[in-house]
Design a protein around this motif. Structure first.
Motif, PDB file in Angstrom:
ATOM      1  N   ASP A 160       0.838  -1.192   0.000  1.00 49.21           N
ATOM      2  CA  ASP A 160       0.000   0.000   0.000  1.00 49.21           C
ATOM      3  C   ASP A 160       0.879   1.251   0.000  1.00 49.21           C
ATOM      4  OD1 ASP A 160      -2.037  -1.803   0.235  1.00 49.21           O
ATOM      5  OD2 ASP A 160      -2.573  -1.271   2.300  1.00 49.21           O
ATOM      6  N   GLY A 161       0.363   2.319  -0.558  1.00 49.57           N
ATOM      7  CA  GLY A 161       1.099   3.580  -0.572  1.00 49.57           C
ATOM      8  C   GLY A 161       0.337   4.624  -1.342  1.00 49.57           C
ATOM      9  N   VAL A 207      -2.994   4.121  -3.278  1.00 45.64           N
ATOM     10  CA  VAL A 207      -3.085   2.874  -4.044  1.00 45.64           C
ATOM     11  C   VAL A 207      -2.914   1.690  -3.097  1.00 45.64           C
ATOM     12  CG1 VAL A 207      -2.326   3.835  -6.252  1.00 45.64           C
ATOM     13  CG2 VAL A 207      -0.624   3.026  -4.614  1.00 45.64           C
ATOM     14  N   LYS A 208      -3.453   0.536  -3.506  1.00 46.36           N
ATOM     15  CA  LYS A 208      -3.389  -0.691  -2.724  1.00 46.36           C
ATOM     16  C   LYS A 208      -2.398  -1.677  -3.341  1.00 46.36           C
ATOM     17  CE  LYS A 208      -6.533  -0.011   0.505  1.00 46.36           C
ATOM     18  NZ  LYS A 208      -6.179  -0.060   1.951  1.00 46.36           N
ATOM     19  N   GLY A 209      -1.631  -2.336  -2.488  1.00 48.58           N
ATOM     20  CA  GLY A 209      -0.698  -3.340  -2.962  1.00 48.58           C
ATOM     21  C   GLY A 209      -1.412  -4.489  -3.644  1.00 48.58           C
ATOM     22  N   GLY A 210      -0.909  -4.928  -4.817  1.00 49.59           N
ATOM     23  CA  GLY A 210      -1.455  -6.050  -5.540  1.00 49.59           C
ATOM     24  C   GLY A 210      -2.567  -5.724  -6.506  1.00 49.59           C
ATOM     25  N   ALA A 211      -3.119  -4.498  -6.435  1.00 48.18           N
ATOM     26  CA  ALA A 211      -4.199  -4.102  -7.346  1.00 48.18           C
ATOM     27  C   ALA A 211      -3.619  -3.560  -8.653  1.00 48.18           C
ATOM     28  CB  ALA A 211      -5.086  -3.060  -6.685  1.00 48.18           C
ATOM     29  N   VAL A 236       9.720  -6.322 -13.606  1.00 54.34           N
ATOM     30  CA  VAL A 236       9.561  -6.259 -12.159  1.00 54.34           C
ATOM     31  C   VAL A 236      10.766  -5.568 -11.541  1.00 54.34           C
ATOM     32  CG1 VAL A 236       9.101  -7.545 -10.054  1.00 54.34           C
ATOM     33  CG2 VAL A 236       8.335  -8.456 -12.250  1.00 54.34           C
ATOM     34  N   HIS A 237      10.510  -4.472 -10.870  1.00 54.97           N
ATOM     35  CA  HIS A 237      11.556  -3.755 -10.134  1.00 54.97           C
ATOM     36  C   HIS A 237      10.909  -3.263  -8.851  1.00 54.97           C
ATOM     37  CE1 HIS A 237      14.741  -1.033  -9.002  1.00 54.97           C
ATOM     38  NE2 HIS A 237      15.464  -1.397 -10.048  1.00 54.97           N
ATOM     39  N   ALA A 238      10.995  -4.106  -7.786  1.00 54.64           N
ATOM     40  CA  ALA A 238      10.263  -3.845  -6.548  1.00 54.64           C
ATOM     41  C   ALA A 238      10.465  -2.400  -6.084  1.00 54.64           C
ATOM     42  CB  ALA A 238      10.742  -4.813  -5.459  1.00 54.64           C
ATOM     43  N   PRO A 239       9.349  -1.735  -5.686  1.00 55.13           N
ATOM     44  CA  PRO A 239       7.999  -2.262  -5.445  1.00 55.13           C
ATOM     45  C   PRO A 239       7.074  -2.250  -6.657  1.00 55.13           C
ATOM     46  CG  PRO A 239       8.058   0.028  -4.801  1.00 55.13           C
ATOM     47  CD  PRO A 239       9.455  -0.308  -5.278  1.00 55.13           C
ATOM     48  N   PHE A 240       7.632  -2.081  -7.874  1.00 60.42           N
ATOM     49  CA  PHE A 240       6.811  -1.906  -9.067  1.00 60.42           C
ATOM     50  C   PHE A 240       6.774  -3.173  -9.925  1.00 60.42           C
ATOM     51  CE2 PHE A 240       9.002   2.135  -8.164  1.00 60.42           C
ATOM     52  CZ  PHE A 240       7.919   2.980  -7.956  1.00 60.42           C
TER      53      PHE A 240
END
Length: 279
Positions: A160-161, A207-211, A236-240
């Motif tokens: 989340d963030g 925004v919600k994580g995983g959505a 994939v480049h965490a957190p994205f």
């Protein structure tokens, strides 16, 4: 050794130094840039693995080899200093991604590993993040399209963030654009008019994580940056994450005055718009 032999040896050594051979050490090295450790991907969906290889002043990289099992088995991923490879995971579990560079005379040591979870959620770092989705570099074209168009990228976050803004490469059109954040279903969550290569939302967009989300911008007169055949796999480049859905990549667009929710795709194009994120 006679004085003549010593003289020949000295002259030969000086010649090597002057020619550059003596200090051009052959020690090739490769680094995996994406994905990053802790990332999560889906079974059967193509994953874009990217990296760089170098060999100092000696140069001469002829191949880059990749392994997804920690170095037990290897396959060729590229032949240059900037490489990209599509890997399609076949089973739930963990990938241990390592790479190594090869010259005509030697194979470098492996670097990594990058650990990626397949078919299961990763564990986000416990610390906060103030970060930008910096995409691997590629050749960028200045598209000659002059039509009004919304250009975007599908994205997810592993926690989340809030999206604090977008960054974008500009093409020929240098006027103001409208930055937007959409839900995966097409609901407009935030927008901001601005110029330059960074536009900040006021207020930021939660925004919600995983959505699923889409970050985009609308240009009224085309003139945008693009790269075709870029999102050929999930980046994939965490957190994205810029997901590939098994059919097309993350780059999306929508034609029309005023813009709109972008869902159309073209040749896995990247339109070089990405989010700033804070958690």
């Amino acid at each position: 050794m006679s004085w003549w032999s010593r003289l020949v040896a000295v002259v030969a050594a000086v010649g090597l130094v002057l020619s550059g051979t003596a200090y051009a050490e052959d020690a090739p090295r490769s680094v995996v840039l994406t994905p990053t450790t802790g990332a999560s991907v889906e079974v059967g969906v193509p994953l874009l693995v990217t990296g760089t290889a170098h060999n100092g002043e000696a140069g001469g990289i002829i191949s880059v080899e990749l392994s997804v099992d920690g170095g037990t088995t290897w396959f060729e991923a590229g032949t240059g200093e900037h490489w990209r490879y599509i890997y399609r995971p076949t089973a739930v579990g963990e990938l241990s991604i390592v790479s190594r560079a090869v010259t005509a005379s030697t194979t470098g040591s492996q670097t990594g590993p990058v650990t990626v979870h397949v078919g299961e959620a990763g564990s986000p770092p416990p610390v906060g993040c103030e970060c930008f989705f910096s995409l691997p570099s590629a050749v960028v074209a200045d598209d000659e399209d002059l039509n009004a168009v919304e250009l975007g990228m599908r994205t997810r976050f592993d926690r989340d963030g809030e999206v604090t803004g977008i960054g974008l490469l500009r093409g020929a059109y240098g006027g103001p654009v409208t930055a937007r954040v959409w839900s995966g279903a097409g609901d407009l969550l935030g927008e901001q008019v601005g110029g330059g290569t960074r536009i900040l939302f006021d207020p930021p967009v939660p925004v919600k994580g995983g959505a699923d989300y889409v970050v985009s911008y609308h240009t009224p007169a085309g003139g945008y940056a693009s790269t075709e055949r870029y999102f050929t796999g999930t980046v994939v480049h965490a957190p994205f994450t810029a997901p590939h859905d098994g059919v097309s990549g993350a780059g999306v667009y929508h034609y029309g005055d005023g813009g709109g929710f972008p869902t159309d795709t073209w040749r896995d194009s990247n339109y070089w718009v990405a989010p700033y994120f804070r958690s």
